[in-house]
Design a protein around this motif. Structure first.
Motif, PDB file in Angstrom:
ATOM      1  N   MET A  57       3.700  12.733  -1.190  1.00 10.58           N
ATOM      2  CA  MET A  57       4.526  13.343  -2.227  1.00 10.58           C
ATOM      3  C   MET A  57       3.943  13.082  -3.612  1.00 10.58           C
ATOM      4  N   ALA A  58       3.505  11.842  -3.848  1.00 15.48           N
ATOM      5  CA  ALA A  58       2.979  11.456  -5.161  1.00 15.48           C
ATOM      6  C   ALA A  58       1.715  12.240  -5.494  1.00 15.48           C
ATOM      7  N   LEU A  59       0.807  12.358  -4.537  1.00 19.68           N
ATOM      8  CA  LEU A  59      -0.433  13.092  -4.773  1.00 19.68           C
ATOM      9  C   LEU A  59      -0.158  14.569  -5.001  1.00 19.68           C
ATOM     10  N   ALA A  60       0.732  15.135  -4.199  1.00 21.91           N
ATOM     11  CA  ALA A  60       1.076  16.549  -4.368  1.00 21.91           C
ATOM     12  C   ALA A  60       1.774  16.793  -5.700  1.00 21.91           C
ATOM     13  N   GLY A  61       2.484  15.779  -6.210  1.00 19.80           N
ATOM     14  CA  GLY A  61       3.199  15.911  -7.473  1.00 19.80           C
ATOM     15  C   GLY A  61       2.337  15.710  -8.699  1.00 19.80           C
ATOM     16  N   GLY A  62       1.082  15.281  -8.528  1.00 18.83           N
ATOM     17  CA  GLY A  62       0.196  15.161  -9.675  1.00 18.83           C
ATOM     18  C   GLY A  62      -0.404  13.792  -9.918  1.00 18.83           C
ATOM     19  N   CYS A  63      -0.098  12.797  -9.093  1.00 19.16           N
ATOM     20  CA  CYS A  63      -0.735  11.489  -9.246  1.00 19.16           C
ATOM     21  C   CYS A  63      -2.187  11.575  -8.762  1.00 19.16           C
ATOM     22  N   ASP A  64      -3.061  10.851  -9.416  1.00 21.77           N
ATOM     23  CA  ASP A  64      -4.477  10.875  -9.058  1.00 21.77           C
ATOM     24  C   ASP A  64      -4.915   9.653  -8.271  1.00 21.77           C
ATOM     25  N   LEU A  65      -4.207   8.560  -8.448  1.00 25.66           N
ATOM     26  CA  LEU A  65      -4.512   7.344  -7.697  1.00 25.66           C
ATOM     27  C   LEU A  65      -3.203   6.619  -7.445  1.00 25.66           C
ATOM     28  N   VAL A  66      -2.919   6.298  -6.182  1.00 23.82           N
ATOM     29  CA  VAL A  66      -1.695   5.588  -5.818  1.00 23.82           C
ATOM     30  C   VAL A  66      -2.096   4.241  -5.242  1.00 23.82           C
ATOM     31  N   ILE A  67      -1.627   3.159  -5.865  1.00 19.13           N
ATOM     32  CA  ILE A  67      -1.891   1.818  -5.367  1.00 19.13           C
ATOM     33  C   ILE A  67      -0.562   1.154  -5.035  1.00 19.13           C
ATOM     34  N   GLU A  68      -0.598   0.251  -4.093  1.00 22.07           N
ATOM     35  CA  GLU A  68       0.638  -0.335  -3.562  1.00 22.07           C
ATOM     36  C   GLU A  68       1.027  -1.604  -4.317  1.00 22.07           C
ATOM     37  N   LEU A  69       2.282  -1.663  -4.714  1.00 17.88           N
ATOM     38  CA  LEU A  69       2.848  -2.893  -5.258  1.00 17.88           C
ATOM     39  C   LEU A  69       3.242  -3.780  -4.078  1.00 17.88           C
ATOM     40  N   PRO A  70       2.650  -4.962  -3.933  1.00 15.20           N
ATOM     41  CA  PRO A  70       2.957  -5.809  -2.777  1.00 15.20           C
ATOM     42  C   PRO A  70       4.449  -6.103  -2.652  1.00 15.20           C
ATOM     43  N   VAL A  71       4.891  -6.260  -1.421  1.00 23.34           N
ATOM     44  CA  VAL A  71       6.313  -6.501  -1.158  1.00 23.34           C
ATOM     45  C   VAL A  71       6.807  -7.752  -1.877  1.00 23.34           C
ATOM     46  N   ALA A  72       5.917  -8.691  -2.128  1.00 21.95           N
ATOM     47  CA  ALA A  72       6.299  -9.917  -2.837  1.00 21.95           C
ATOM     48  C   ALA A  72       6.822  -9.625  -4.236  1.00 21.95           C
ATOM     49  N   TYR A  73       6.376  -8.511  -4.839  1.00 18.92           N
ATOM     50  CA  TYR A  73       6.846  -8.099  -6.154  1.00 18.92           C
ATOM     51  C   TYR A  73       7.806  -6.919  -6.070  1.00 18.92           C
ATOM     52  N   ALA A  74       7.582  -6.035  -5.115  1.00 21.22           N
ATOM     53  CA  ALA A  74       8.380  -4.805  -5.023  1.00 21.22           C
ATOM     54  C   ALA A  74       9.845  -5.076  -4.749  1.00 21.22           C
ATOM     55  N   THR A  75      10.170  -6.197  -4.135  1.00 28.48           N
ATOM     56  CA  THR A  75      11.555  -6.498  -3.767  1.00 28.48           C
ATOM     57  C   THR A  75      12.197  -7.533  -4.689  1.00 28.48           C
ATOM     58  N   GLN A  76      11.599  -7.741  -5.851  1.00 23.38           N
ATOM     59  CA  GLN A  76      12.080  -8.761  -6.771  1.00 23.38           C
ATOM     60  C   GLN A  76      12.997  -8.176  -7.837  1.00 23.38           C
ATOM     61  N   ALA A  77      13.706  -9.063  -8.507  1.00 22.79           N
ATOM     62  CA  ALA A  77      14.449  -8.682  -9.715  1.00 22.79           C
ATOM     63  C   ALA A  77      13.456  -8.230 -10.784  1.00 22.79           C
ATOM     64  N   ALA A  78      13.972  -7.727 -11.898  1.00 21.17           N
ATOM     65  CA  ALA A  78      13.172  -7.034 -12.899  1.00 21.17           C
ATOM     66  C   ALA A  78      11.967  -7.836 -13.380  1.00 21.17           C
ATOM     67  N   GLU A  79      12.129  -9.136 -13.617  1.00 24.25           N
ATOM     68  CA  GLU A  79      11.050  -9.926 -14.211  1.00 24.25           C
ATOM     69  C   GLU A  79       9.771  -9.870 -13.384  1.00 24.25           C
ATOM     70  N   TRP A  80       9.875 -10.178 -12.092  1.00 24.00           N
ATOM     71  CA  TRP A  80       8.669 -10.254 -11.265  1.00 24.00           C
ATOM     72  C   TRP A  80       8.249  -8.891 -10.734  1.00 24.00           C
ATOM     73  N   PHE A  81       9.183  -7.978 -10.542  1.00 25.06           N
ATOM     74  CA  PHE A  81       8.829  -6.600 -10.214  1.00 25.06           C
ATOM     75  C   PHE A  81       7.923  -6.044 -11.311  1.00 25.06           C
ATOM     76  N   ALA A  82       8.358  -6.203 -12.548  1.00 25.55           N
ATOM     77  CA  ALA A  82       7.587  -5.693 -13.689  1.00 25.55           C
ATOM     78  C   ALA A  82       6.259  -6.416 -13.821  1.00 25.55           C
ATOM     79  N   TYR A  83       6.262  -7.717 -13.644  1.00 24.87           N
ATOM     80  CA  TYR A  83       5.035  -8.505 -13.803  1.00 24.87           C
ATOM     81  C   TYR A  83       3.968  -8.055 -12.811  1.00 24.87           C
ATOM     82  N   GLY A  84       4.354  -7.905 -11.554  1.00 20.67           N
ATOM     83  CA  GLY A  84       3.378  -7.494 -10.546  1.00 20.67           C
ATOM     84  C   GLY A  84       2.822  -6.116 -10.820  1.00 20.67           C
ATOM     85  N   ALA A  85       3.695  -5.190 -11.210  1.00 15.79           N
ATOM     86  CA  ALA A  85       3.267  -3.814 -11.450  1.00 15.79           C
ATOM     87  C   ALA A  85       2.348  -3.709 -12.660  1.00 15.79           C
TER      88      ALA A  85
END
Length: 417
Positions: free
Chosen positions: A58-86
């Protein structure tokens, strides 16, 4: 080639996301877009509606050129560490000049000034935060209130009145705090959300609806047709394919038995060793089970919810139990230094050029496969484990091999989709 970074979940990719992507390109004058996207489990402690490979398409079809994965260790965190990892991942690519996020009102300056003032968390600010937490309110509310109070004490009356507690303002502030703490060079931009508020469950516009409202249509009404006005055709095509194969929509319910098993086979002491399990929550969870009217996730969540424990906090706690995430892997020191690699999920022709540039510019190893990492990475191990657990909850994935798709799936090339 100027490149803008986006921090996303695309759960699923809808017209509002398309607007954000297009406007981000426009205001930053970027020729390419890099998206850091959460994998199979998301920031509010819930499974993604579709797996990460479908959402990458979906992301590539919508116009993204490179999609990288935010690790689950950060993706499932509250705002502080979610933002830090990203933000750390975007900065580590070495090719991203700017990043753009959505806010409720499109104002960046108050967030920038607040981030500069509290980035190092002065003692007076920490004291105000502690006072707010002692009132029993949730951490996000306490943090926002402490910032307003601290700015007021410093004489910044206009900034103190800024609505930091609004969800996108909270995330935006933490993106800017992460940028400051990482000494990132990327220039920040923001655009105002249009026509649908974050978490808005009702549809109030003919073309724009929140991801929450779209998921509700899919999960409750079991109807693809209802979502057609709010999603690009390319996203609908992917959704239709996954729906027809029985691989979506995914909610918490398919994981409930596994979650209950993980709870009843652990002692309270073992539960307390897991991430997000604090303040005696292990006893509250165990004690709630005998009186549940059914073995549904919603019944369990309803029995646990209090003013102090928000739905999101509880979902993150229960997810930590399901995935077996231990506190030792999620300490502040580990999270601050734990972004060790860049995992590529997909790319376009422009993305291929970015990857070539990243061979020289990237500050971290770039992984095109989880099967052959340059060295053992603990957070990559947690990612592959999370993918296996997720596949166990996907009805249309009945083969054992689907649990190990992380090791066999190559990055997607947009031109081949």
């Amino acid at each position: 080639m100027r490149t803008v970074g986006l921090i996303v979940e695309y759960n699923p990719f809808h017209n509002g996301h398309l607007y954000h992507l297009q406007q981000s390109r426009k205001i930053t004058q970027a020729g390419a877009v890099v998206a850091v996207m959460s994998g199979h489990f998301l920031q509010r402690g819930e499974p993604a509606l579709l797996d990460k490979w479908a959402r990458t398409r979906m992301a590539l079809a919508g116009g993204c050129d490179l999609v990288i994965e935010l690790p689950v260790a950060y993706a499932t965190q509250a705002a502080e560490w979610f933002a830090y990892g990203a933000v750390a991942l975007l900065e580590a690519t070495g090719v991203v000049d700017s990043f753009c996020f959505g806010t409720e009102n499109g104002e960046l300056d108050p967030l920038l000034r607040a981030a500069d003032i509290v980035a190092e968390e002065p003692p007076a600010f920490k004291a105000l935060l502690k006072q707010q937490l002692q009132t029993g309110i949730s951490y996000p509310s306490a943090y926002s209130s402490a910032i307003s109070s601290y700015l007021a004490e410093l004489g910044h009356a206009s900034d103190a009145a800024f609505p930091f507690a609004l969800p996108n303002h909270t995330l935006g502030l933490h993106y800017l705090l992460a940028r400051s703490r990482l000494q990132a060079k990327m220039e920040p931009f923001t655009i105002a959300r249009e026509k649908a508020a974050y978490n808005q469950e009702t549809v109030t516009d003919s073309q724009i609806a929140s991801a929450t409202a779209i998921r509700k249509l899919l999960l409750e009404q079991k109807s693809l047709e209802e979502t057609r006005p709010y999603m690009p055709q390319s996203s609908l095509d992917v959704l239709q394919e996954e729906w027809s194969a029985g691989r979506c929509p995914i909610s918490w319910e398919p994981f409930t038995n596994a979650l209950l098993h993980a709870i009843v086979t652990r002692s309270p002491q073992e539960l307390s060793a897991l991430h997000e399990i604090t303040e005696g929550l292990e006893y509250r969870i165990r004690n709630a089970l005998p009186s549940l009217p059914s073995r549904s996730f919603d019944d369990l969540l309803g029995a646990l919810k209090t003013k102090r424990y928000t739905r999101t906090k509880l979902q993150r706690s229960l997810l930590a139990i399901l995935l077996g995430h231990r506190k030792e892997d999620f300490s502040s020191d580990k999270l601050a230094s734990g972004v060790e690699y860049i995992r590529v999920l997909g790319f376009s022709e422009k993305g291929k050029l970015l990857l070539r540039r990243m061979r020289k510019s990237a500050k971290l190893p770039v992984l095109l496969s989880a099967a052959r990492p340059t060295k053992p990475y603990r957070y990559l191990e947690l990612d592959t484990q999370a993918s296996s657990v997720y596949m166990l909850g996907v009805p249309g994935q009945t083969s054992a091999s689907s649990m190990f798709r992380d090791f066999t799936e190559k990055p997607m090339f947009a031109e081949e989709l």
